[in-house]
Enzyme design. Structure first.
Site, PDB file in Angstrom:
ATOM      1  N   HIS A  91     -30.354  -4.294  64.942  1.00 21.04           N
ATOM      2  CA  HIS A  91     -31.706  -3.753  64.836  1.00 21.04           C
ATOM      3  C   HIS A  91     -32.703  -4.716  65.468  1.00 21.04           C
ATOM      4  O   HIS A  91     -32.629  -5.923  65.250  1.00 21.04           O
ATOM      5  CB  HIS A  91     -32.056  -3.559  63.354  1.00 21.04           C
ATOM      6  CG  HIS A  91     -33.418  -2.994  63.127  1.00 21.04           C
ATOM      7  ND1 HIS A  91     -33.670  -1.638  63.132  1.00 21.04           N
ATOM      8  CD2 HIS A  91     -34.610  -3.598  62.903  1.00 21.04           C
ATOM      9  CE1 HIS A  91     -34.960  -1.428  62.915  1.00 21.04           C
ATOM     10  NE2 HIS A  91     -35.558  -2.601  62.780  1.00 21.04           N
ATOM     11  N   ASP A 126     -39.329   4.719  52.426  1.00 18.58           N
ATOM     12  CA  ASP A 126     -39.820   3.967  53.587  1.00 18.58           C
ATOM     13  C   ASP A 126     -40.565   4.900  54.532  1.00 18.58           C
ATOM     14  O   ASP A 126     -41.607   4.530  55.072  1.00 18.58           O
ATOM     15  CB  ASP A 126     -38.676   3.264  54.335  1.00 18.58           C
ATOM     16  CG  ASP A 126     -39.209   2.510  55.544  1.00 18.58           C
ATOM     17  OD1 ASP A 126     -40.031   1.594  55.339  1.00 18.58           O
ATOM     18  OD2 ASP A 126     -38.859   2.860  56.688  1.00 18.58           O
ATOM     19  N   SER A 150     -38.875  -2.837  54.597  1.00 15.73           N
ATOM     20  CA  SER A 150     -38.753  -1.597  55.374  1.00 15.73           C
ATOM     21  C   SER A 150     -37.505  -1.641  56.255  1.00 15.73           C
ATOM     22  O   SER A 150     -36.690  -0.717  56.266  1.00 15.73           O
ATOM     23  CB  SER A 150     -40.022  -1.434  56.219  1.00 15.73           C
ATOM     24  OG  SER A 150     -39.860  -0.496  57.231  1.00 15.73           O
TER      25      SER A 150
END
Ligand code: URA
Length: 443
Positions: A85, A164, A186
């Site tokens: 990510h 979220d 988050s």
């Protein structure tokens, strides 16, 4: 559980008090169920933004967000599973290159991605520039593709971490996005809700990132790896340079064309180096291979053509036109106007405002102002220089791909204005500042 009055939770954080796990769970889940109005949640977020959350509260907030919805167990996948990510950057197409490399080396990359946000690009938007390609995969189809091909990139479903989704939209609307604990909760809630064996985080630092300084990016990397530790999930976070665009393409179809160039071994540079580094990290952490060997295997996956072939299979499995791999220019949407950007003086590139380039590309139509806005996949900027490169007046340093001449002209001026030029030689910034999680500080 019920804590009582949500105003008490807001007031407690407003006054700087530590919130208990129960208070956070109750507040967040009640909000996700629509039982707490936006104005109270907005006040809560601003109190968190100003007062901060300690490590325990950040973990509790992450847990509360995960518990607000479904999780993805990925039980049907036999390969070691890795997720990667990025916290968001400019010309940041690492996932497009990393996923097929890692998959071609026997790993499973189950990637739920987001869309572009602010000045940063989004992997889903880039991939959807390939004609026919779908990212709205059902969980069963997503899992089957990951098992068969080794990688899939899909949109996050609404039932995964709904808290979220709701809180992020409210943060966006209330100027409470750039908070280290809120970002950590988050990001990590979405990563931990998918049962992978390893999470790799690319925490960007610099002008094109949400974290403008290396210190803030390091604090975010530490906050994220602490949450993963508490959850018992192996996680490594690299703080990487975003003081300039990572690759050359700032758009969507342009990024896909660049990824194909890198995967075919024709192009080199910082984007390839970072994708190889993350793939090497995944190989060595998940197979026990020494780090150097992991990176060598990742580079060989490109040079042998295996990674490009895996990319072709991923595109095809998601309904996209696989000929994009052989003839990107013939398959991808093209802008009607392509205007060269020409250097207006001699010197060395001393710096570039990557956020300004991201915004200029967004204003051509490559990004969106509001969630849900359409984007133009064909437009964008190609910026070839890296900090430290020499340049000469009159030299072509990139191009603007636009819908009309006026947009191209205005954007080319913004590209030149984003650059600072020095007369003397300039040292390029490091690609990776530091690693966190596992054995910290290992480069
Ligand atoms: N990306 C996320 O997923 N969440 C944030 O808060 C910021 C960037």
């Amino acid at each position: 559980m019920s804590v009582g009055d949500p105003r008490d939770v807001v007031a407690a954080k407003r006054d700087g008090r530590h919130l208990s796990e129960q208070e956070l769970a109750w507040f967040v889940q009640s909000y996700a169920r629509g039982e707490i109005p936006d104005y109270l949640a907005a006040a809560f977020l601003m109190a968190c933004f100003i007062r901060g959350l300690d490590a325990e509260e950040t973990v509790a907030l992450t847990r509360a967000m995960i518990d607000s919805g479904a999780t993805l167990a990925l039980r049907g996948i036999s390969r070691p599973k890795v997720d990667k990510h990025s916290t968001g950057g400019v010309a940041d197409g690492v996932t497009l290159v990393f996923a097929p490399i890692a998959a071609s080396l026997g790993l499973a990359v189950a990637k739920l991605s987001g869309r572009g946000l602010g000045h940063t690009g989004g992997t889903l938007d880039k991939l959807e520039a390939i004609p026919g390609l779908r990212t709205d995969l059902e969980p069963a189809a997503f899992e089957r593709q990951v098992e068969e091909v080794g990688c899939a990139v899909a949109a996050q479903t609404a039932d995964l971490v709904p808290a979220d989704g709701a809180l992020y939209a409210l943060r966006d609307a209330t100027a409470t996005v750039p908070s280290i604990p809120l970002i950590a909760a988050s990001v990590m809630s979405k990563k931990l809700a998918v049962a992978t064996d390893l999470v790799l985080l690319d925490v960007k630092a610099g002008s094109g990132a949400f974290m403008k300084t290396v210190d803030d990016a390091e604090a975010l990397a530490r906050a994220c790896t602490r949450v993963a530790d508490d959850w018992g999930r192996p996680c490594r976070a690299a703080v990487t340079d975003m003081s300039q665009p990572l690759g050359e393409a700032i758009g969507n179809a342009l990024d896909v064309a660049e990824a194909v160039d890198l995967l075919s071994g024709r192009a080199h540079g910082r984007l390839r180096a970072l994708a190889v580094m993350f793939a090497g990290e995944a190989v060595s952490r998940l197979t026990g291979a020494p780090m150097g060997e992991g990176r060598e295997r990742a580079a060989r996956a490109i040079d042998s053509g295996q990674a490009l072939e895996t990319f072709r299979r991923m595109v095809e499995a998601q309904g996209g036109d696989p000929r994009v791999v052989d003839d990107p220019a013939g398959v991808l949407p093209a802008a009607p106007v392509v205007r060269p950007v020409v250097a207006d003086r001699d010197g060395y590139l001393a710096g570039v405002d990557a956020e300004a380039l991201g915004r200029a590309s967004g204003d051509l139509g490559a990004g969106r102002k509001r969630k849900g806005d359409p984007i133009d996949p064909a437009v964008g900027i190609v910026f070839r220089l890296k900090v430290g490169d020499p340049l000469q007046r009159g030299e072509e340093i990139g191009a603007v791909h636009a819908r009309d001449e006026a947009a191209a002209e205005g954007c080319a001026r913004r590209v030149l204005a984003a650059m600072s030029i020095s007369e003397g030689a300039v040292e390029p910034p490091p690609l990776v500042h530091a690693w966190f999680g596992g054995s910290e500080g290992v480069g």
